[in-house]
Design a protein around this motif. Sequence first.
Motif, PDB file in Angstrom:
ATOM      1  N   ILE A 131       0.834  -1.203   0.000  1.00  0.00           N
ATOM      2  CA  ILE A 131       0.000   0.000   0.000  1.00  0.00           C
ATOM      3  C   ILE A 131       0.865   1.247   0.000  1.00  0.00           C
ATOM      4  CG2 ILE A 131      -1.669   1.320   1.362  1.00  0.00           C
ATOM      5  CD1 ILE A 131      -2.936  -1.387   2.106  1.00  0.00           C
ATOM      6  N   ARG A 132       1.955   1.230   0.749  1.00  0.00           N
ATOM      7  CA  ARG A 132       2.869   2.370   0.769  1.00  0.00           C
ATOM      8  C   ARG A 132       3.476   2.611  -0.621  1.00  0.00           C
ATOM      9  NH1 ARG A 132       6.562   0.672   4.392  1.00  0.00           N
ATOM     10  NH2 ARG A 132       4.962   0.854   5.972  1.00  0.00           N
ATOM     11  N   ILE A 133       3.871   1.546  -1.303  1.00  0.00           N
ATOM     12  CA  ILE A 133       4.433   1.666  -2.654  1.00  0.00           C
ATOM     13  C   ILE A 133       3.396   2.247  -3.616  1.00  0.00           C
ATOM     14  CG2 ILE A 133       5.203   0.328  -4.660  1.00  0.00           C
ATOM     15  CD1 ILE A 133       6.518  -1.611  -2.628  1.00  0.00           C
ATOM     16  N   LEU A 134       2.188   1.733  -3.555  1.00  0.00           N
ATOM     17  CA  LEU A 134       1.138   2.207  -4.454  1.00  0.00           C
ATOM     18  C   LEU A 134       0.793   3.669  -4.197  1.00  0.00           C
ATOM     19  CD1 LEU A 134      -1.220  -0.898  -4.487  1.00  0.00           C
ATOM     20  CD2 LEU A 134       0.319  -0.158  -6.302  1.00  0.00           C
ATOM     21  N   LYS A 135       0.760   4.065  -2.938  1.00  0.00           N
ATOM     22  CA  LYS A 135       0.437   5.450  -2.615  1.00  0.00           C
ATOM     23  C   LYS A 135       1.569   6.390  -2.984  1.00  0.00           C
ATOM     24  CE  LYS A 135      -1.892   6.498   1.077  1.00  0.00           C
ATOM     25  NZ  LYS A 135      -2.288   6.606   2.487  1.00  0.00           N
ATOM     26  N   ARG A 136       2.799   6.009  -2.682  1.00  0.00           N
ATOM     27  CA  ARG A 136       3.946   6.891  -2.900  1.00  0.00           C
ATOM     28  C   ARG A 136       4.329   6.999  -4.368  1.00  0.00           C
ATOM     29  NH1 ARG A 136       8.540   4.234  -0.494  1.00  0.00           N
ATOM     30  NH2 ARG A 136       8.621   3.249  -2.527  1.00  0.00           N
ATOM     31  N   ASP A 137       4.532   5.872  -5.004  1.00  0.00           N
ATOM     32  CA  ASP A 137       5.081   5.865  -6.360  1.00  0.00           C
ATOM     33  C   ASP A 137       4.028   5.985  -7.451  1.00  0.00           C
ATOM     34  OD1 ASP A 137       7.498   5.522  -5.108  1.00  0.00           O
ATOM     35  OD2 ASP A 137       7.585   3.368  -5.485  1.00  0.00           O
ATOM     36  N   LEU A 138       2.850   5.454  -7.208  1.00  0.00           N
ATOM     37  CA  LEU A 138       1.864   5.349  -8.281  1.00  0.00           C
ATOM     38  C   LEU A 138       0.624   6.197  -8.056  1.00  0.00           C
ATOM     39  CD1 LEU A 138       2.269   1.507  -8.594  1.00  0.00           C
ATOM     40  CD2 LEU A 138       3.348   3.253  -9.996  1.00  0.00           C
ATOM     41  N   ASN A 139       0.619   6.990  -6.985  1.00  0.00           N
ATOM     42  CA  ASN A 139      -0.468   7.931  -6.686  1.00  0.00           C
ATOM     43  C   ASN A 139      -1.832   7.264  -6.533  1.00  0.00           C
ATOM     44  OD1 ASN A 139       1.298  10.137  -6.731  1.00  0.00           O
ATOM     45  ND2 ASN A 139       1.115  10.289  -8.947  1.00  0.00           N
ATOM     46  N   ILE A 140      -1.850   6.059  -5.977  1.00  0.00           N
ATOM     47  CA  ILE A 140      -3.111   5.407  -5.637  1.00  0.00           C
ATOM     48  C   ILE A 140      -3.506   5.935  -4.268  1.00  0.00           C
ATOM     49  CG2 ILE A 140      -4.270   3.208  -5.226  1.00  0.00           C
ATOM     50  CD1 ILE A 140      -3.300   3.652  -8.118  1.00  0.00           C
ATOM     51  N   ILE A 141      -4.616   6.634  -4.207  1.00  0.00           N
ATOM     52  CA  ILE A 141      -4.985   7.339  -2.989  1.00  0.00           C
ATOM     53  C   ILE A 141      -5.914   6.516  -2.088  1.00  0.00           C
ATOM     54  CG2 ILE A 141      -6.126   9.395  -2.096  1.00  0.00           C
ATOM     55  CD1 ILE A 141      -5.276  10.773  -4.734  1.00  0.00           C
ATOM     56  N   HIS A 142      -6.876   5.855  -2.683  1.00  0.00           N
ATOM     57  CA  HIS A 142      -7.914   5.193  -1.904  1.00  0.00           C
ATOM     58  C   HIS A 142      -7.582   3.725  -1.647  1.00  0.00           C
ATOM     59  CE1 HIS A 142     -10.314   8.748  -2.512  1.00  0.00           C
ATOM     60  NE2 HIS A 142     -10.103   8.650  -3.816  1.00  0.00           N
ATOM     61  N   HIS A 143      -7.787   3.294  -0.409  1.00  0.00           N
ATOM     62  CA  HIS A 143      -7.582   1.885  -0.070  1.00  0.00           C
ATOM     63  C   HIS A 143      -8.594   0.991  -0.782  1.00  0.00           C
ATOM     64  CE1 HIS A 143      -5.337   3.799   3.160  1.00  0.00           C
ATOM     65  NE2 HIS A 143      -4.665   2.675   3.229  1.00  0.00           N
ATOM     66  N   ARG A 144      -9.733   1.559  -1.109  1.00  0.00           N
ATOM     67  CA  ARG A 144     -10.781   0.800  -1.804  1.00  0.00           C
ATOM     68  C   ARG A 144     -10.269   0.267  -3.146  1.00  0.00           C
ATOM     69  NH1 ARG A 144     -16.401   3.076  -4.181  1.00  0.00           N
ATOM     70  NH2 ARG A 144     -17.328   1.067  -4.578  1.00  0.00           N
ATOM     71  N   GLN A 145      -9.493   1.085  -3.853  1.00  0.00           N
ATOM     72  CA  GLN A 145      -8.917   0.663  -5.123  1.00  0.00           C
ATOM     73  C   GLN A 145      -7.995  -0.538  -4.926  1.00  0.00           C
ATOM     74  OE1 GLN A 145      -7.240   4.593  -5.948  1.00  0.00           O
ATOM     75  NE2 GLN A 145      -8.233   4.484  -7.944  1.00  0.00           N
ATOM     76  N   VAL A 146      -7.202  -0.505  -3.865  1.00  0.00           N
ATOM     77  CA  VAL A 146      -6.269  -1.593  -3.579  1.00  0.00           C
ATOM     78  C   VAL A 146      -7.032  -2.866  -3.231  1.00  0.00           C
ATOM     79  CG1 VAL A 146      -4.359  -2.347  -2.115  1.00  0.00           C
ATOM     80  CG2 VAL A 146      -4.510   0.045  -2.819  1.00  0.00           C
ATOM     81  N   ILE A 147      -8.080  -2.740  -2.433  1.00  0.00           N
ATOM     82  CA  ILE A 147      -8.892  -3.904  -2.054  1.00  0.00           C
ATOM     83  C   ILE A 147      -9.525  -4.535  -3.297  1.00  0.00           C
ATOM     84  CG2 ILE A 147     -10.929  -4.676  -0.771  1.00  0.00           C
ATOM     85  CD1 ILE A 147      -8.464  -4.032   0.958  1.00  0.00           C
ATOM     86  N   PHE A 148     -10.070  -3.723  -4.188  1.00  0.00           N
ATOM     87  CA  PHE A 148     -10.659  -4.261  -5.420  1.00  0.00           C
ATOM     88  C   PHE A 148      -9.607  -4.925  -6.289  1.00  0.00           C
ATOM     89  CE2 PHE A 148     -14.436  -1.126  -5.300  1.00  0.00           C
ATOM     90  CZ  PHE A 148     -15.160  -2.014  -4.549  1.00  0.00           C
ATOM     91  N   GLY A 149      -8.426  -4.328  -6.383  1.00  0.00           N
ATOM     92  CA  GLY A 149      -7.342  -4.922  -7.161  1.00  0.00           C
ATOM     93  C   GLY A 149      -6.889  -6.249  -6.583  1.00  0.00           C
ATOM     94  N   LEU A 150      -6.739  -6.311  -5.259  1.00  0.00           N
ATOM     95  CA  LEU A 150      -6.351  -7.558  -4.599  1.00  0.00           C
ATOM     96  C   LEU A 150      -7.433  -8.623  -4.762  1.00  0.00           C
ATOM     97  CD1 LEU A 150      -4.768  -6.178  -1.300  1.00  0.00           C
ATOM     98  CD2 LEU A 150      -3.577  -7.380  -3.138  1.00  0.00           C
TER      99      LEU A 150
END
Length: 78
Positions: A40-59
């Motif tokens: 989550i830290r990598i996605l937020k820092r490097d790729l500008n993924i802001i919402h945890h919801r996006q990460v949950i859907f991707g996972l």
Amino acid sequence: MNRLVQTEEKVKSSSVYIGYLILKAIKSNKDGKVVIFDLIRILKRDLNIIHHRQVIFGLSFLYCLGLIDFSEPYVYII
């Protein structure tokens, strides 16, 4: 009919694209696995993924396809 990517949404916020970024982040690690908090830290820092919801859907998308699995606290490619 259900679609993986809706025509009204941005492609970069779709679960398919986020799943791709997750796989890319896991593959960049030499062990082939990553701690979920680091992911989550990598996605937020490097790729500008802001919402945890996006990460949950991707996972969830990757898990349903049988591409990843979880072993606390790691996410790894099968």
